[in-house]
Design an enzyme around this catalytic site. Sequence first.
Site: not given
Length: 149
Positions: A9, A49, A57, A85, A91, A102, A112, A115, A126
């Site tokens: 990100k 998203y 948010f 993950r 998250t 993270r 964070n 993704h 995606e």
Amino acid sequence: MQRTLVLLKPDAVQRGLIGPIISRLERRGLKIVGMKLMQVSEELAYRHYGEHEGKPFFPPLISFITSGPIVAIAIEGAEAVDVVRTTMGATKPAESTPGSIRGDFGVDIGRNLIHGSDSIESAERELALFFSEDELLDYSRATDPWIAE
Ligand code: IDP
Ligand code: MG
């Protein structure tokens, strides 16, 4: 073998953490099969998203993900969705295990860093948003048999 989408990100790019984060994915044995530095448009952000539309948010999330360049990475590996993950961590960075990306680099849920698709179905959807078929490469590494049976 699974494929999944990773996004580094805008906070990861701005903080100079592209290298350290990619290192962790490579170190885990995951294979990069597509990668690009890109600016996410508002339209792409909404499509990516979409499941979160309507949540409080959502507006800040869209404005954050479109705020600067990101790195989109297509990752391949055994159980790649879950492996990515767990390498990312939870998250909420405050609840991410130390040793996860993270958990080691972040403190705030809105910053964070990374993704990762949450299922095989999300990964397929995606990946198609961020990569065309010819941008995803099929190749083997000499180390592959030492990483997964
Ligand atoms: P994930 O990125 O771990 O899959 P999701 O629940 O899919 O988490 O949420 C997508 C992104 O939206 C998160 O990574 C985070 O940046 C942001 N987000 C999720 N929940 C909240 C929240 O409660 N407050 C602020 N941002 C949130
Ligand atoms: Mg998610």
